[in-house]
Structures are given as structure tokens and as C-alpha cells.
Design a protein around this motif. Structure first.
Motif, PDB file in Angstrom:
ATOM      1  N   HIS A 649       0.869  -1.184   0.000  1.00 52.77           N
ATOM      2  CA  HIS A 649       0.000   0.000   0.000  1.00 52.77           C
ATOM      3  C   HIS A 649       0.895   1.219   0.000  1.00 52.77           C
ATOM      4  N   ARG A 650       0.466   2.267  -0.694  1.00 52.96           N
ATOM      5  CA  ARG A 650       1.302   3.459  -0.821  1.00 52.96           C
ATOM      6  C   ARG A 650       1.591   4.129   0.511  1.00 52.96           C
ATOM      7  N   ASN A 651       0.792   3.827   1.539  1.00 54.58           N
ATOM      8  CA  ASN A 651       0.993   4.464   2.839  1.00 54.58           C
ATOM      9  C   ASN A 651       1.536   3.507   3.896  1.00 54.58           C
ATOM     10  N   LEU A 652       2.080   2.375   3.441  1.00 54.21           N
ATOM     11  CA  LEU A 652       2.785   1.460   4.333  1.00 54.21           C
ATOM     12  C   LEU A 652       4.232   1.372   3.878  1.00 54.21           C
ATOM     13  N   VAL A 653       5.155   1.385   4.823  1.00 52.21           N
ATOM     14  CA  VAL A 653       6.562   1.301   4.463  1.00 52.21           C
ATOM     15  C   VAL A 653       6.812  -0.024   3.742  1.00 52.21           C
ATOM     16  N   LYS A 654       7.680   0.003   2.735  1.00 58.89           N
ATOM     17  CA  LYS A 654       7.907  -1.183   1.921  1.00 58.89           C
ATOM     18  C   LYS A 654       9.139  -1.924   2.414  1.00 58.89           C
ATOM     19  N   LEU A 655       8.946  -3.173   2.849  1.00 59.85           N
ATOM     20  CA  LEU A 655      10.057  -4.029   3.240  1.00 59.85           C
ATOM     21  C   LEU A 655      10.650  -4.655   1.985  1.00 59.85           C
ATOM     22  N   LEU A 656      11.915  -4.355   1.711  1.00 52.49           N
ATOM     23  CA  LEU A 656      12.557  -4.828   0.490  1.00 52.49           C
ATOM     24  C   LEU A 656      13.101  -6.251   0.639  1.00 52.49           C
ATOM     25  N   THR A 657      13.807  -6.504   1.728  1.00 51.22           N
ATOM     26  CA  THR A 657      14.364  -7.827   1.966  1.00 51.22           C
ATOM     27  C   THR A 657      14.837  -7.888   3.410  1.00 51.22           C
ATOM     28  N   ALA A 658      15.467  -8.996   3.778  1.00 51.80           N
ATOM     29  CA  ALA A 658      15.978  -9.160   5.134  1.00 51.80           C
ATOM     30  C   ALA A 658      17.305  -9.897   5.077  1.00 51.80           C
ATOM     31  N   CYS A 659      18.057  -9.797   6.140  1.00 52.81           N
ATOM     32  CA  CYS A 659      19.331 -10.506   6.234  1.00 52.81           C
ATOM     33  C   CYS A 659      19.347 -11.308   7.525  1.00 52.81           C
ATOM     34  N   SER A 660      19.563 -12.617   7.422  1.00 50.97           N
ATOM     35  CA  SER A 660      19.688 -13.490   8.578  1.00 50.97           C
ATOM     36  C   SER A 660      21.021 -14.197   8.454  1.00 50.97           C
ATOM     37  N   SER A 661      21.995 -13.757   9.248  1.00 54.19           N
ATOM     38  CA  SER A 661      23.354 -14.240   9.047  1.00 54.19           C
ATOM     39  C   SER A 661      24.108 -14.255  10.366  1.00 54.19           C
ATOM     40  N   ILE A 662      25.457 -14.206  10.285  1.00 51.85           N
ATOM     41  CA  ILE A 662      26.334 -14.207  11.451  1.00 51.85           C
ATOM     42  C   ILE A 662      27.314 -13.063  11.290  1.00 51.85           C
ATOM     43  N   ASP A 663      27.545 -12.295  12.366  1.00 47.21           N
ATOM     44  CA  ASP A 663      28.440 -11.147  12.241  1.00 47.21           C
ATOM     45  C   ASP A 663      29.898 -11.568  12.412  1.00 47.21           C
ATOM     46  N   PHE A 664      30.815 -10.594  12.465  1.00 43.24           N
ATOM     47  CA  PHE A 664      32.241 -10.887  12.529  1.00 43.24           C
ATOM     48  C   PHE A 664      32.643 -11.604  13.823  1.00 43.24           C
ATOM     49  N   GLN A 665      31.834 -11.448  14.880  1.00 44.27           N
ATOM     50  CA  GLN A 665      32.140 -12.096  16.142  1.00 44.27           C
ATOM     51  C   GLN A 665      31.456 -13.452  16.289  1.00 44.27           C
ATOM     52  N   GLY A 666      30.794 -13.900  15.226  1.00 44.12           N
ATOM     53  CA  GLY A 666      30.109 -15.178  15.264  1.00 44.12           C
ATOM     54  C   GLY A 666      28.754 -15.145  15.919  1.00 44.12           C
ATOM     55  N   ASN A 667      28.209 -13.932  16.110  1.00 42.86           N
ATOM     56  CA  ASN A 667      26.896 -13.789  16.740  1.00 42.86           C
ATOM     57  C   ASN A 667      25.794 -13.764  15.690  1.00 42.86           C
ATOM     58  N   GLU A 668      24.584 -14.134  16.139  1.00 40.95           N
ATOM     59  CA  GLU A 668      23.429 -14.064  15.241  1.00 40.95           C
ATOM     60  C   GLU A 668      23.215 -12.630  14.788  1.00 40.95           C
ATOM     61  N   PHE A 669      22.898 -12.465  13.507  1.00 44.77           N
ATOM     62  CA  PHE A 669      22.666 -11.120  12.954  1.00 44.77           C
ATOM     63  C   PHE A 669      21.346 -11.136  12.197  1.00 44.77           C
ATOM     64  N   ARG A 670      20.463 -10.200  12.536  1.00 45.31           N
ATOM     65  CA  ARG A 670      19.191 -10.056  11.838  1.00 45.31           C
ATOM     66  C   ARG A 670      19.014  -8.588  11.447  1.00 45.31           C
ATOM     67  N   ALA A 671      18.626  -8.351  10.231  1.00 48.12           N
ATOM     68  CA  ALA A 671      18.393  -6.982   9.761  1.00 48.12           C
ATOM     69  C   ALA A 671      17.250  -6.971   8.764  1.00 48.12           C
ATOM     70  N   LEU A 672      16.511  -5.871   8.759  1.00 51.29           N
ATOM     71  CA  LEU A 672      15.413  -5.653   7.817  1.00 51.29           C
ATOM     72  C   LEU A 672      15.766  -4.455   6.949  1.00 51.29           C
ATOM     73  N   ILE A 673      15.538  -4.572   5.648  1.00 52.90           N
ATOM     74  CA  ILE A 673      15.922  -3.516   4.718  1.00 52.90           C
ATOM     75  C   ILE A 673      14.659  -2.921   4.113  1.00 52.90           C
ATOM     76  N   TYR A 674      14.496  -1.596   4.325  1.00 57.96           N
ATOM     77  CA  TYR A 674      13.292  -0.889   3.882  1.00 57.96           C
ATOM     78  C   TYR A 674      13.643   0.183   2.861  1.00 57.96           C
ATOM     79  N   GLU A 675      12.598   0.671   2.188  1.00 51.80           N
ATOM     80  CA  GLU A 675      12.750   1.883   1.391  1.00 51.80           C
ATOM     81  C   GLU A 675      13.174   3.033   2.312  1.00 51.80           C
ATOM     82  N   TYR A 676      14.054   3.875   1.812  1.00 51.32           N
ATOM     83  CA  TYR A 676      14.538   5.005   2.605  1.00 51.32           C
ATOM     84  C   TYR A 676      13.562   6.173   2.500  1.00 51.32           C
TER      85      TYR A 676
END
Length: 888
Positions: A649-676
Motif C-alpha cells: 500500500h502506498r501508505n505502508l513502508v515497503k520491506l525490500l528484503t531481510a538478512c539473517s546471518s552471522i556477524d564478525f564475532q560469530g553472533n546471530e545477525f538479523r536486519a530488515l531492509i526498507y525503502e529510505y
């Protein structure tokens, strides 16, 4: 001495006269008030003997003699009738009663106001025609009676108002013909008779109105040829004769006489012949409508010079011939092009993609030889038109990333070159890509077993169900298969292409099981059998399988442990299909300069938001990095993914993708990528002083902009509550969760607390995702949540009401001045309606717009204590739009 006495006596007589006249004005206005409906008299409460006349609401006095020169009570919604005593305001210059509910007739006594220059009584319920006495007001400059019930005809005395600059009589059920005396109004710049029942030919005398800039005659019963008098109007910006009975041909040099037109509407008449090629001479043309007439296509070539053109509608004519290639050279400002229901042939020009501003293109009905139709990455909605399914020559069809709904139609079986859908699809050996992601298709995947040459199949982010067809495993050329975020169920094949988890994406299908280990799906439960021999075989097989699984699990855990020790650069597949490339932790780290504080743009309950430039997509995005040490962060991550995966919907923020990975310290990493969103949150616009140390806005929001933002937020919530395939309660509506784009269009964001609801009936909503209590935000959360009440869309309605109060008062509900029973809601409620300006945001009042803040009444209705008393968001949207139309 004698002369002095005479002058003194004269002065005293003059003062006495003006004193009496001042009292006359006061009594006239009190008589006017007495005729106003009782329930609305409170709006004129200052009209009493305790207040000086010149300080009465809506009253303006002259500086010299303190006589009433102006009365402006527009938008007060006053009922009743207009008192004839208004004719006693003999010094009146301006009278504005627009947007009220006055009935009865226009008083004859208005003819006494010989000083009157401006008269506006639009949007009322006045009847009885235009009184003849009104034509005594010879100094009138503008007369606006739009949208009343005047009826009757236009008197010839109208021509006596020779100083008129603007005359608006539209939407009044006027009858008869235009009087020739209109030709006497040679100062007119605006003339409108639209939406009446006027008839006959246009009188030749009207040719004398050479100063006209705006001329509207739409939706009447005028007849005859295109009036020759119109060719005298060289200053016209707008000419609207839509919906009449004009006939004949237009002169070839038609547009040479009207070079300044911006809006030209000739549709729904009976014009014939060629459309003038001289349209090219109207370089500033923005709107051209000639639908429901006839002609040919040559004029389209000329329109390439109209660089400001925004809308072109030539539908429902008898236009014939090939579509000229020059159509691709039309204005890049063009956003609507309607060519349907003609007799157009030939090819659609390859370069039509140059029309980068195009939002609506309609001409598909009889494209019987169309080869390629690519409409991906747009905002199209509704079902797939059945006409497309009848184009047997279609070779390539792309419809991904839209908002199309319904099942994949069986008529697609008529697309011989694509194969038969759903029963006999499979003959299209040359087809390489099938992309239908990001729509609302439901039902099962049709039989596409014959597409043996296919390389890419993407059905992600739809509502498809059933089992995954096993024949997909045998597509030898398949390089990419994405079935994520649907409702597939059952066992996932493990043979063929399904062995390679790197080319298969199945995220967001809760009922799938099995498959190779890399897909990380739950194991499938075995079904009991009545055959003991089968049980034995199953038991042995299960034992062997468990041993194998144990061995594989041991190897996998060792591999995972070592994997955590090294830098991860493995990408996570896109969960929503918007990013065609995959994105990894390392990509995000680089895009944010190591999650640098210089790119920090906000923080919330469960994470931090960074601005990032993703080189692969060449676009700026917002990256929300979840704090995985915070309790509930993972649930918030899943809630946002689940809520936003298939809503658009034009008035809801658009979720583009997500990242589920591991960071440099070996910890769980979760991120959500939205339109700016470049204009940040509504919070910083409402409270700029609190953001001075970061990037506070350079100006304040106007009342009009605040109203638009309120409509945007309400529209987004209406969609969540009523229009998506499942009802969604946002549960955390507040200014910091409303983001603004380049145009200050609002987008509701942060779905970390949202809940998908099962809708069993119109009244009851039951939580589907979680039974945990909603935290929300203090000051905005509905009162029933604090008492353990059930989650529902009514809670969002309450939060929206508080948001409305904050937007138009500039005060937070958590402000230190509020406490106990004294809240933002009670403060504003007690101020309605008379002291409303006392609690209004000073920044809005400073901009000079003080018209009643009517939307606060709506805030009261949405922020009711009891959920049952709150209005639905669909009603909120309607009311806000109505307010906007009335006031702006």
C-alpha cells in the motif's frame, strides 16, 4: 466664530449619525444570528453586547467609521435561513457564507448593498432563483453561488453587473438558454455554468468576453457546432465543454486561436472529422480529453510538442490506423494515457518506455497480434483482465511485483505460445522465465510440466497453496526457483534440482516439511499403515534414516561451529522478491560504513536504523539492525516479516528484503531492509526543537500538510484492517512510526508489535500469532490493553485518535503537564468547540490558518475509552477527505 460653530455642529451631527449606524449594524447581525439553527448558534457566541461589534467572530470593520465592511463565516456549517436584515449592513464590501447549510432563498434586500464587491454563497441549499434585486449591486467583482438549488433560468439583467471578474453558477439545476446580455460582462476572467440543465446554442454576443481565462460549460445540454465565438478567447487557460451535444468538425486551425490552453476537454459530444494537428501550437497543454468523439491518429504526432501534457484521453472514439512511433516522444510528464475502444492497429512502439511518468496506460482490449507484454514492477491491482488471456499470439508475459489478485485464470490456456494453463501448459519450449512474484494469486500452481526450457520460476509472495509439483525437480535448465511466502504444504521433493538448496527458496511456507537439510524445514511425520509388512519396512527405513541423520547432524554441527569462527560473506536470499540479488552481512556492513554513527538515522525498541547505499541495486535504503540481546527481538523480526511479506500500500513502508546471518564475532545477525524515507519521521516535524542537535526540519508543517498526513496514515490503517487478505493490528501507532518521503507522503512503519488477526465476523477479532500482551507505547496504547484486553483493530483506532490530537495541538500525550485524569484527550475535549484555538499548535496558527480545526471532533470519536464506540478506519478516511474538500 460663526464658521467654527457651524463646523462643530456639523461634526456632532455626523458623529451621531455614525453612532446610530453602528448600532444598526449590530442589530442587523443579531437578527441574522436569530435565524441560525439553534444547535449552531454557539459558533456565534461572541455576537453579544458584552463584546465590541468589531471583535465579533467573522466581522471586519472599516478603520475610519467602524462600520461593518466584511462578514466571513465560511465553513461554520450553520443552518437556518439568511435574515433579510443583512440588507441593513450598508457599508458591506465582502460577504462570504460558503460551506454552510443555509436554506430558503437569497434575500431581495441584498440589492440594498450598493458597496458590495465580493459575494460568495457557494455550497449551501439556497433555492428560488437569483433575485432580480441582486443586479443593483453594480460594484460586484465576483459572484459565486456554486452548488445550491437555485433552479429557474438566467435573467437578462445579469448583464448589468458590468464589473464582474468571476461568475460561478455551476451545479444549480439552472434551466433555459444563456442570455445574450452576458456579452456585456467584458471584464470577466472566469465564467462557469457546469453541471446544470442549460440548453440551446451559445449566443454570438459572448465573443466580446475576450478577457476569459477559465470557461466551463461541462455537463449541460448545449447544442450546435463548436461556437465560433470561442475562437476569440486567446487568453483561455481552461476550456471545458465535456458532456454536451456539440457537433460538427473542429477547424484545422482551431488551436492557433487558443495558444494558452492548459486544460482542454471536448469529450462526450458528437464532434466528427480530424482532430486538429495544430494542437502542437499549444505548448503548455497539460490535459487533453476528447473521448467519445471520432477522428484519426495523426494529431498524436503533433502532441509531442506539448511538453507539459499530463493526461491524454482519446478513448471511445473511432480512431484508426497504426499507432505512430512518435507516441514515445510524448511528454515525460504524461501520467495517464487512455486509448481504449478505438480501431488502432500496428505495433506498440518499442520506445514507449520513454514515458517514465506514465501511471495508467489503457488500450489492451483487442491487441490480437501482441507478442510481448511486460508490466512488471508497477502498482497494478485487481484481477488479470480476461482480454489478455485471449491474445493467442502472446509470446512473453511478465507481471511480477504488482498487486494483482485472484486465481491464475484458466483462460491462460488460450495463450498457445505460452502453453496451456492450467491443463495443457507445456508446449512453450522456448520460454525461459516465468515471473509472477509479488501479487495476490491464490489456488494451486497450474500444470507447467511442459516448460522444459525454463530457467527461472518465481511465484514468491502470493497466496498459492497445495503441494509443490515434483516435476519441477526434472527441469534440467532450471537455475532459480522461488516459492517463498505462500501457503504451500506437504513434503518437499529431495531429488533433482531440489538437492541444490542454493537455487531453491521456500521461506515463509509454514506447512512445508522435509526436503534437504540445507532448506532447514521441519521433518515430515510418518502416517500409520494397516499393513504390518509396510510397518516393518518403514521401521527399518526409519532406523537407518535416523542413523544417517545423526551422522549428518554431527558433521553439520562441527561445520557450523567452525563456520562461526570465520568472516561470513554468504548472502541471504531475498524474502520479498524486490532485490533480485541476494544480500549478506558483509554487504550491509560495507553499505553503512561499518554501521557508522554518521549513518545512524534512528533507534527503536528492538534495534537501530542506519542509512545505507546498496551498490548492487544502486539505491539508498534504510537498514534496521535488530539487537539480538534484547528479549523479544527475534519475535519482532518475525512479526515484521510476516506482516509485511505480502501487503502493499502506498501508505505502508515497503520491506525490500531481510538478512539473517552471522556477524564478525560469530553472533546471530538479523536486519530488515526498507525503502529510505528522506524526510524522516513525523515526530521530528511535530517537535523540531527536540531534534535540533540532529537534523531537524527547516520549516514547520502547514495545516494542509498535516491533514494530508492524517489521511495517509488513516488510509494505511484502513488497508491493514479491512483490505489485506488477513486483518492486521499494528499495535504501535505514534508519530515516530510515521515516516515521510520526498513529497511528505506518510508511510506507517515499524511492525515489530503487529499481530495478524483471524476475522471470524465483523465484530470479533482473535489473536493468531501470540497470546503475549501488547506493550505498545505509553500515552498511545488503548486503555483496554493495560487491563489485559483482547488485541483488536480498535486499539489502532484509539492510537490514531491520540495521533490526531498531537498533530494539531503540537503536544505529546506524555507531556509533563498531563497527569492523573488530566490527559491530552481530556484537555482537547474540554476545549471543544469554543476554546479550540487555545489548545491548537501555535506553529499552525502562526501560518495564519485558524478555521476551526474540525478534525479534532474526529479525534474524539476515534479515541473513545470504549472500543465499541470508536468509529472504523474506513469512516475516518471518508471524514478526513470530506474535511479536506470543504476547507481546501
Amino acid at each position: 466664530m460663526k464658521l467654527f460653530l457651524i463646523l462643530s455642529f456639523s461634526a456632532l451631527m455626523l458623529l451621531e449619525e455614525f453612532g446610530n449606524s453602528h448600532e444598526t449594524d449590530k442589530q442587523a447581525l443579531l437578527k441574522f444570528k436569530s435565524q441560525v439553527s439553534e444547535e449552531k448558534k454557539v459558533l456565534l457566541s461572541s455576537w453579544n453586547n458584552s463584546f465590541p461589534l468589531c471583535r465579533w467572530t467573522g466581522v471586519t470593520c472599516g478603520r475610519k467609521h467602524k462600520r461593518v465592511t466584511g462578514l466571513d463565516i465560511r465553513g461554520f456549517q450553520l443552518g437556518g435561513v439568511i435574515s433579510p436584515f443583512i440588507g441593513n449592513l450598508s457599508f458591506l464590501i465582502s460577504l462570504n457564507l460558503t460551506d454552510n447549510s443555509f436554506g430558503g432563498t437569497i434575500p431581495q434586500e441584498l440589492g440594498n448593498l450598493f458597496r458590495l464587491q465580493h459575494l460568495n454563497m457557494s455550497y449551501n441549499f439556497l433555492g428560488g432563483g437569483i433575485p432580480a434585486s441582486l443586479f443593483n449591486c453594480s460594484k460586484l467583482l465576483d459572484l459565486d453561488l456554486f452548488s445550491n438549488h437555485l433552479g429557474q433560468g438566467l435573467p437578462s439583467e445579469l448583464g448589468l453587473l458590468r464589473k464582474l471578474v468571476a461568475l460561478e453558477l455551476g451545479n444549480n439545476n439552472l434551466k433555459g438558454k444563456l442570455p445574450a446580455s452576458l456579452g456585456n460582462l467584458t471584464s470577466l476572467r472566469k465564467l462557469s455554468f457546469s453541471e446544470n440543465n442549460l440548453e440551446g446554442e451559445i449566443p454570438d454576443a459572448i465573443a466580446r468576453l475576450t478577457q476569459l481565462v477559465f470557461f466551463a460549460l461541462a455537463i449541460n445540454h448545449f447544442s450546435g457546432v463548436f461556437p465560433p465565438a470561442f475562437y476569440n478567447f486567446s487568453s483561455l487557460n481552461l476550456l471545458d465543454v465535456y458532456g454536451n451535444g456539440f457537433s460538427g468538425s473542429l477547424r484545422p486551425d482551431f488551436c492557433n486561436f487558443l495558444p494558452n490552453l492548459r486544460d482542454l476537454s471536448l469529450g462526450n459530444n458528437s464532434f466528427t472529422g480530424a482532430i486538429p494537428s495544430t494542437l502542437a501550437n499549444i505548448s503548455n497543454l497539460q490535459f487533453l480529453g476528447i473521448e467519445f468523439n471520432t477522428g484519426d491518429l495523426e494529431f498524436l504526432v503533433a502532441l509531442t510538442n506539448c511538453t507539459q501534457l499530463q493526461t491524454l484521453d482519446v478513448s471511445y472514439n473511432r480512431l484508426g490506423g497504426d499507432l505512430p512511433a512518435s507516441i514515445a516522444n510524448l511528454s515525460t510528464n504524461l501520467n495517464q494515457l487512455f486509448l481504449q475502444n478505438n480501431s488502432i492497429s500496428g505495433c506498440i512502439p518499442d520506445d514507449v518506455g520513454n514515458l517514465i511518468g506514465l501511471q495508467a496506460l489503457v488500450f489492451l482490449g483487442k491487441c490480437s497480434y501482441l507478442l510481448y507484454l511486460h508490466i512488471e514492477n508497477n502498482k497494478l491491482n485487481g484481477i488479470i483482465p480476461k482480454e489478455i488471456m485471449q491474445i493467442s499470439t502472446l509470446f512473453s508475459l511478465k507481471m511480477s511485483n504488482n498487486s494483482l489478485t485472484g486465481s491464475l485464470p484458466e483462460d491462460v490456456g488460450r495463450l498457445e505460445n505460452l502453453g496451456k494453463l492450467p491443463k495443457t501448459l507445456g508446449k512453450c519450449l522456448s520460454m525461459e522465465k516465468l515471473e509472477l512474484q509479488g501479487n495476490y494469486f491464490d489456488g494451486i500452481i497450474p500444470d507447467i510440466s511442459g516448460l522444459v526450457g525454463i530457467k527461472k520460476v518465481d511465484f514468491s509472495s502470493n497466496n498459492l497453496s497445495g503441494r509443490i509439483p515434483e516435476y519441477l525437480a526434472n527441469f534440467s535448465l532450471l537455475e532459480y526457483l522461488n516459492l517463498s511466502f505462500n501457503n504451500f504444504e506437504g513434503n518437499v521433493p529431495t531429488e533433482g534440482k531440489f538437492k541444490n538448496a542454493t537455487i531453491v527458496s521456500l521461506f515463509g511456507n509454514k506447512k512445508l516439511c522435509g526436503g534437504v537439510l540445507e532448506l532447514r524445514l521441519k521433518p515430515c511425520s510418518l502416517q500409520p499403515s494397516g499393513n504390518s509388512r509396510k510397518k516393518l519396512v518403514i521401521g527399518v527405513s526409519l532406523g537407518i534414516s535416523l542413523l544417517v541423520l545423526l551422522f549428518i547432524a554431527t558433521v553439520y554441527l562441527c561445520w557450523l561451529k567452525s563456520r562461526k569462527k570465520k568472516i561470513t560473506n554468504e548472502a541471504t536470499p531475498s524474502i520479498l522478491g524486490a532485490f533480485h540479488e541476494m544480500i549478506s552481512y558483509l554487504d550491509l556492513r560495507n553499505a553503512t560504513d561499518g554501521f557508522s554513527s554518521s549513518n545512524l538515522i534512528g533507534s527503536g525498541s528492538f534495534g537501530t536504523v542506519f542509512k545505507a547505499f546498496v551498490h548492487v541495486e544502486k539505491k539508498v535504503v534504510a537498514v534496521k539492525v535488530l539487537n539480538m540481546q534484547r528479549r523479544g527481538a527475534l519475535e519482532s523480526f518475525m512479526a515484521e516479516c510476516e506482516s509485511l511479506k505480502d501487503i502493499r500500500h502506498r501508505n505502508l513502508v515497503k520491506l525490500l528484503t531481510a538478512c539473517s546471518s552471522i556477524d564478525f564475532q560469530g553472533n546471530e545477525f538479523r536486519a530488515l531492509i526498507y525503502e529510505y524515507m528522506p524526510n524522516g519521521s513525523l515526530d521530528m516535524w511535530l517537535h523540531p526543537k527536540e531534534f535540533e542537535e540532529v537534523s531537524s526540519p527547516s520549516r514547520t508543517l502547514t495545516l494542509f500538510e498535516r491533514l494530508n498526513i492524517a489521511i495517509d496514515v488513516a488510509s494505511g490503517l484502513e488497508y491493514l484492517h479491512l483490505s489485506s487478505h488477513k486483518a492486521i493490528a499494528h499495535c504501535d501507532i505514534k508519530p515516530s512510526n510515521v515516516l515521510l518521503d520526498d513529497d511528505l507522503t506518510a508511510h506507517v512503519s515499524d511492525f515489530g508489535l503487529s499481530r495478524i488477526l483471524l476475522k471470524f465476523d465483523q465484530e470479533t477479532f482473535i489473536n493468531q500469532l501470540s497470546s503475549a500482551g501488547v506493550r505498545g507505547t505509553i500515552g498511545y496504547a488503548a486503555p483496554e490493553y493495560a487491563m489485559g484486553g483482547e488485541i483488536s483493530v480498535h486499539g489502532d483506532v484509539y492510537s490514531f485518535g491520540i495521533l490526531i490530537f498531537e498533530m494539531f495541538s503540537g503536544k505529546r500525550p506524555t507531556d509533563e503537564r498531563f497527569g492523573g485524569d488530566f490527559t491530552l484527550r481530556s484537555c482537547i475535549r474540554s476545549a471543544l468547540p469554543e476554546q479550540v484555538l487555545d489548545v491548537a499548535d501555535e506553529l499552525v496558527l502562526h501560518n495564519g490558518l485558524r478555521i476551526g480545526f474540525p478534525k479534532w471532533g474526529l479525534g474524539v470519536l476515534t479515541a473513545e475509552e470504549s472500543p465499541e464506540k470508536r468509529v472504523e478506519m474506513s469512516e475516518v478516511v471518508k471524514e478526513l477527505i470530506s474535511i479536506k474538500e470543504r476547507f481546501f
